[in-house]
Write a protein that holds these residues in place. Structure first.
Motif, PDB file in Angstrom:
ATOM      1  N   ARG A 248       0.829  -1.201   0.000  1.00 27.48           N
ATOM      2  CA  ARG A 248       0.000   0.000   0.000  1.00 27.48           C
ATOM      3  C   ARG A 248       0.868   1.257   0.000  1.00 27.48           C
ATOM      4  NH1 ARG A 248      -4.423  -0.810   4.299  1.00 27.48           N
ATOM      5  NH2 ARG A 248      -5.002  -2.373   2.743  1.00 27.48           N
ATOM      6  N   ILE A 249       0.367   2.298  -0.645  1.00 29.17           N
ATOM      7  CA  ILE A 249       0.974   3.633  -0.587  1.00 29.17           C
ATOM      8  C   ILE A 249       0.025   4.526   0.197  1.00 29.17           C
ATOM      9  CG2 ILE A 249       1.692   5.658  -1.920  1.00 29.17           C
ATOM     10  CD1 ILE A 249       2.477   3.797  -4.192  1.00 29.17           C
ATOM     11  N   LEU A 250       0.534   5.224   1.215  1.00 30.76           N
ATOM     12  CA  LEU A 250      -0.263   6.139   2.024  1.00 30.76           C
ATOM     13  C   LEU A 250       0.192   7.561   1.766  1.00 30.76           C
ATOM     14  CD1 LEU A 250      -0.376   4.288   5.480  1.00 30.76           C
ATOM     15  CD2 LEU A 250      -1.935   4.062   3.531  1.00 30.76           C
ATOM     16  N   LEU A 251      -0.753   8.425   1.412  1.00 32.33           N
ATOM     17  CA  LEU A 251      -0.462   9.834   1.136  1.00 32.33           C
ATOM     18  C   LEU A 251      -1.274  10.709   2.073  1.00 32.33           C
ATOM     19  CD1 LEU A 251      -0.616   9.855  -2.790  1.00 32.33           C
ATOM     20  CD2 LEU A 251       1.379   9.449  -1.332  1.00 32.33           C
ATOM     21  N   TRP A 252      -0.622  11.705   2.672  1.00 26.94           N
ATOM     22  CA  TRP A 252      -1.283  12.724   3.476  1.00 26.94           C
ATOM     23  C   TRP A 252      -1.624  13.875   2.525  1.00 26.94           C
ATOM     24  CZ3 TRP A 252       1.374   8.913   5.415  1.00 26.94           C
ATOM     25  CH2 TRP A 252       1.208   8.515   6.738  1.00 26.94           C
ATOM     26  N   VAL A 253      -2.897  14.138   2.315  1.00 22.67           N
ATOM     27  CA  VAL A 253      -3.309  15.104   1.296  1.00 22.67           C
ATOM     28  C   VAL A 253      -4.359  16.053   1.868  1.00 22.67           C
ATOM     29  CG1 VAL A 253      -2.838  13.481  -0.579  1.00 22.67           C
ATOM     30  CG2 VAL A 253      -5.140  13.599   0.389  1.00 22.67           C
ATOM     31  N   GLY A 254      -4.645  17.100   1.074  1.00 26.21           N
ATOM     32  CA  GLY A 254      -5.723  18.029   1.387  1.00 26.21           C
ATOM     33  C   GLY A 254      -6.953  17.695   0.567  1.00 26.21           C
ATOM     34  N   GLU A 255      -7.679  18.725   0.183  1.00 27.05           N
ATOM     35  CA  GLU A 255      -8.911  18.504  -0.581  1.00 27.05           C
ATOM     36  C   GLU A 255      -8.633  17.918  -1.963  1.00 27.05           C
ATOM     37  OE1 GLU A 255     -12.467  21.489   0.538  1.00 27.05           O
ATOM     38  OE2 GLU A 255     -10.706  22.439  -0.354  1.00 27.05           O
ATOM     39  N   GLU A 256      -7.546  18.371  -2.575  1.00 24.33           N
ATOM     40  CA  GLU A 256      -7.257  17.957  -3.944  1.00 24.33           C
ATOM     41  C   GLU A 256      -6.681  16.540  -3.969  1.00 24.33           C
ATOM     42  OE1 GLU A 256      -4.691  19.498  -7.830  1.00 24.33           O
ATOM     43  OE2 GLU A 256      -4.771  20.693  -5.998  1.00 24.33           O
ATOM     44  N   ALA A 257      -7.315  15.662  -4.721  1.00 19.91           N
ATOM     45  CA  ALA A 257      -6.834  14.290  -4.836  1.00 19.91           C
ATOM     46  C   ALA A 257      -5.648  14.228  -5.795  1.00 19.91           C
ATOM     47  CB  ALA A 257      -7.955  13.382  -5.345  1.00 19.91           C
ATOM     48  N   PRO A 258      -4.668  13.363  -5.535  1.00 19.90           N
ATOM     49  CA  PRO A 258      -3.512  13.265  -6.435  1.00 19.90           C
ATOM     50  C   PRO A 258      -3.892  12.585  -7.746  1.00 19.90           C
ATOM     51  CG  PRO A 258      -3.421  11.558  -4.768  1.00 19.90           C
ATOM     52  CD  PRO A 258      -4.585  12.428  -4.405  1.00 19.90           C
ATOM     53  N   GLU A 259      -3.132  12.896  -8.778  1.00 20.04           N
ATOM     54  CA  GLU A 259      -3.313  12.213 -10.056  1.00 20.04           C
ATOM     55  C   GLU A 259      -2.672  10.829  -9.949  1.00 20.04           C
ATOM     56  OE1 GLU A 259      -1.965  12.621 -14.751  1.00 20.04           O
ATOM     57  OE2 GLU A 259      -1.564  14.243 -13.329  1.00 20.04           O
ATOM     58  N   LEU A 260      -3.441   9.804 -10.261  1.00 20.67           N
ATOM     59  CA  LEU A 260      -2.957   8.439 -10.086  1.00 20.67           C
ATOM     60  C   LEU A 260      -2.573   7.810 -11.417  1.00 20.67           C
ATOM     61  CD1 LEU A 260      -5.489   6.975  -7.482  1.00 20.67           C
ATOM     62  CD2 LEU A 260      -3.319   8.168  -7.078  1.00 20.67           C
ATOM     63  N   PRO A 261      -1.506   6.995 -11.416  1.00 22.58           N
ATOM     64  CA  PRO A 261      -1.141   6.238 -12.610  1.00 22.58           C
ATOM     65  C   PRO A 261      -2.092   5.053 -12.783  1.00 22.58           C
ATOM     66  CG  PRO A 261       0.284   5.627 -10.807  1.00 22.58           C
ATOM     67  CD  PRO A 261      -0.592   6.731 -10.290  1.00 22.58           C
ATOM     68  N   PRO A 262      -2.071   4.399 -13.953  1.00 26.38           N
ATOM     69  CA  PRO A 262      -2.999   3.288 -14.191  1.00 26.38           C
ATOM     70  C   PRO A 262      -2.821   2.105 -13.249  1.00 26.38           C
ATOM     71  CG  PRO A 262      -2.039   4.064 -16.254  1.00 26.38           C
ATOM     72  CD  PRO A 262      -1.290   4.733 -15.149  1.00 26.38           C
ATOM     73  N   ASN A 263      -1.619   1.935 -12.682  1.00 25.30           N
ATOM     74  CA  ASN A 263      -1.396   0.758 -11.843  1.00 25.30           C
ATOM     75  C   ASN A 263      -1.686   0.993 -10.362  1.00 25.30           C
ATOM     76  OD1 ASN A 263       0.786   2.484 -11.564  1.00 25.30           O
ATOM     77  ND2 ASN A 263       2.333   0.870 -11.622  1.00 25.30           N
TER      78      ASN A 263
ATOM     79  N   ALA B 102      -7.862  14.291  12.409  1.00 33.06           N
ATOM     80  CA  ALA B 102      -8.516  15.058  13.475  1.00 33.06           C
ATOM     81  C   ALA B 102      -8.082  16.515  13.428  1.00 33.06           C
ATOM     82  CB  ALA B 102      -8.183  14.447  14.841  1.00 33.06           C
ATOM     83  N   GLY B 103      -9.032  17.400  13.678  1.00 31.69           N
ATOM     84  CA  GLY B 103      -8.726  18.817  13.744  1.00 31.69           C
ATOM     85  C   GLY B 103      -8.682  19.516  12.412  1.00 31.69           C
ATOM     86  N   SER B 104      -9.075  18.838  11.335  1.00 27.85           N
ATOM     87  CA  SER B 104      -9.041  19.448  10.010  1.00 27.85           C
ATOM     88  C   SER B 104     -10.240  18.986   9.191  1.00 27.85           C
ATOM     89  CB  SER B 104      -7.744  19.083   9.281  1.00 27.85           C
ATOM     90  OG  SER B 104      -7.780  19.558   7.947  1.00 27.85           O
ATOM     91  N   ASP B 105     -10.841  19.914   8.461  1.00 29.72           N
ATOM     92  CA  ASP B 105     -11.949  19.569   7.577  1.00 29.72           C
ATOM     93  C   ASP B 105     -11.454  19.067   6.228  1.00 29.72           C
ATOM     94  OD1 ASP B 105     -13.790  20.355   9.495  1.00 29.72           O
ATOM     95  OD2 ASP B 105     -13.826  22.431   8.770  1.00 29.72           O
ATOM     96  N   ARG B 106     -10.166  19.285   5.938  1.00 27.76           N
ATOM     97  CA  ARG B 106      -9.657  18.989   4.596  1.00 27.76           C
ATOM     98  C   ARG B 106      -8.629  17.875   4.560  1.00 27.76           C
ATOM     99  NH1 ARG B 106      -8.439  25.188   2.540  1.00 27.76           N
ATOM    100  NH2 ARG B 106     -10.538  26.045   2.898  1.00 27.76           N
ATOM    101  N   ARG B 107      -7.769  17.844   5.565  1.00 28.05           N
ATOM    102  CA  ARG B 107      -6.641  16.921   5.496  1.00 28.05           C
ATOM    103  C   ARG B 107      -7.079  15.494   5.780  1.00 28.05           C
ATOM    104  NH1 ARG B 107      -1.760  18.182   5.200  1.00 28.05           N
ATOM    105  NH2 ARG B 107      -0.996  16.665   6.711  1.00 28.05           N
ATOM    106  N   ARG B 108      -6.473  14.553   5.043  1.00 27.12           N
ATOM    107  CA  ARG B 108      -6.808  13.143   5.198  1.00 27.12           C
ATOM    108  C   ARG B 108      -5.633  12.299   4.746  1.00 27.12           C
ATOM    109  NH1 ARG B 108      -9.478  12.144  -0.299  1.00 27.12           N
ATOM    110  NH2 ARG B 108      -8.877  14.047  -1.361  1.00 27.12           N
ATOM    111  N   ILE B 109      -5.682  11.033   5.098  1.00 28.44           N
ATOM    112  CA  ILE B 109      -4.712  10.053   4.605  1.00 28.44           C
ATOM    113  C   ILE B 109      -5.471   9.154   3.637  1.00 28.44           C
ATOM    114  CG2 ILE B 109      -3.055   8.250   5.196  1.00 28.44           C
ATOM    115  CD1 ILE B 109      -3.130   9.293   8.083  1.00 28.44           C
ATOM    116  N   ILE B 110      -4.926   8.993   2.437  1.00 30.40           N
ATOM    117  CA  ILE B 110      -5.558   8.087   1.482  1.00 30.40           C
ATOM    118  C   ILE B 110      -4.629   6.905   1.226  1.00 30.40           C
ATOM    119  CG2 ILE B 110      -6.939   9.887   0.393  1.00 30.40           C
ATOM    120  CD1 ILE B 110      -4.956   9.876  -1.923  1.00 30.40           C
ATOM    121  N   GLY B 111      -5.224   5.732   1.137  1.00 26.47           N
ATOM    122  CA  GLY B 111      -4.473   4.523   0.823  1.00 26.47           C
ATOM    123  C   GLY B 111      -4.621   4.182  -0.648  1.00 26.47           C
ATOM    124  N   LEU B 112      -3.514   3.833  -1.285  1.00 23.78           N
ATOM    125  CA  LEU B 112      -3.516   3.444  -2.694  1.00 23.78           C
ATOM    126  C   LEU B 112      -3.021   2.018  -2.805  1.00 23.78           C
ATOM    127  CD1 LEU B 112      -1.822   6.662  -4.155  1.00 23.78           C
ATOM    128  CD2 LEU B 112      -4.273   6.216  -3.878  1.00 23.78           C
TER     129      LEU B 112
END
Length: 222
Positions: free
Chosen positions: A173-188, A198-208
């Protein structure tokens, strides 16, 4: 200008971490992270590792956001790469919380790389510290097979994410700490579970996770 960091006893530090972590932390983990914090406070007087904007909330913002990723780490993960490690978030924190996770810390700036090496040694964590910038081609020293990639302080281009995905083990898995804008993902790579911070309306960790394209060769042969 570097900002002074608050002083915490081991007991105070442990109570603060316990209130933030989604999983119980062992005394050894708390001790290792307190030693990292002491080194961070010492270095931050001369090297701007933590900016003045988050110095007063260093435990909740930096340690807390790193610990928040624990539920997203595959239980069988053993080899991890943290990109743009900076002050050690999340790489050193996750190495302390998951002793079976062997973490390679990648940092392009030499003074921060020197801090990471010193802090890991002080905390008795067997992290590998590489003074490299992660781009294409991927730098020498990264494991050929990786169970977990983390990136909190840098935005990785799609092509770099794709190259890292090619090294993911099954279930990796790849974990990214991001804001509202989602990263551009490659096909794989495919988006998986995400966690709000916690404490933010925008920040999140996404799993790829690896897409099906990674499981077959171009001619369709496994």
């Amino acid at each position: 200008m570097p900002a002074p960091l608050p002083s915490f006893t081991l007991e105070q530090f442990g109570r603060a971490l316990a209130g933030l972590s989604p999983e119980p932390l062992s005394p050894a983990t708390i001790l290792a992270l307190h030693r990292h914090y002491e080194e961070l406070a010492r270095w931050n007087r001369k090297v701007s590792l933590i900016g003045p904007g988050t110095a007063a909330e260093v435990i909740s913002r930096h340690y807390g956001e790193a610990l928040a990723a624990l539920p997203l780490i595959p239980p069988e993960a053993r080899k991890a790469v943290d990109i743009g490690s900076g002050a050690g978030f999340p790489g050193i924190v996750l190495a302390a919380a998951r002793p079976d996770l062997h973490v390679t810390l990648c940092e392009a700036r030499e003074r921060k790389w020197a801090f990471l090496a010193t802090a890991a040694r002080r905390a008795s964590l067997p992290c590998r510290c590489l003074n490299v910038r992660v781009g294409l081609p991927l730098p020498t020293g990264l494991p050929e097979e990786i169970d977990l990639v983390t990136a909190r302080a840098v935005r990785l281009p799609s092509e770099v994410l794709g190259a890292l995905a090619d090294r993911l083990t099954p279930g990796g898995r790849i974990l990214l700490w991001v804001g509202e804008e989602a990263p551009e993902l490659p096909p794989n790579l495919l988006p998986g579970r995400a966690l709000a911070l916690a404490g933010s309306d925008r920040r999140r960790i996404i799993g790829l996770e690896r897409g099906l394209e990674r499981a077959t060769r171009p001619n369709g042969v496994p």
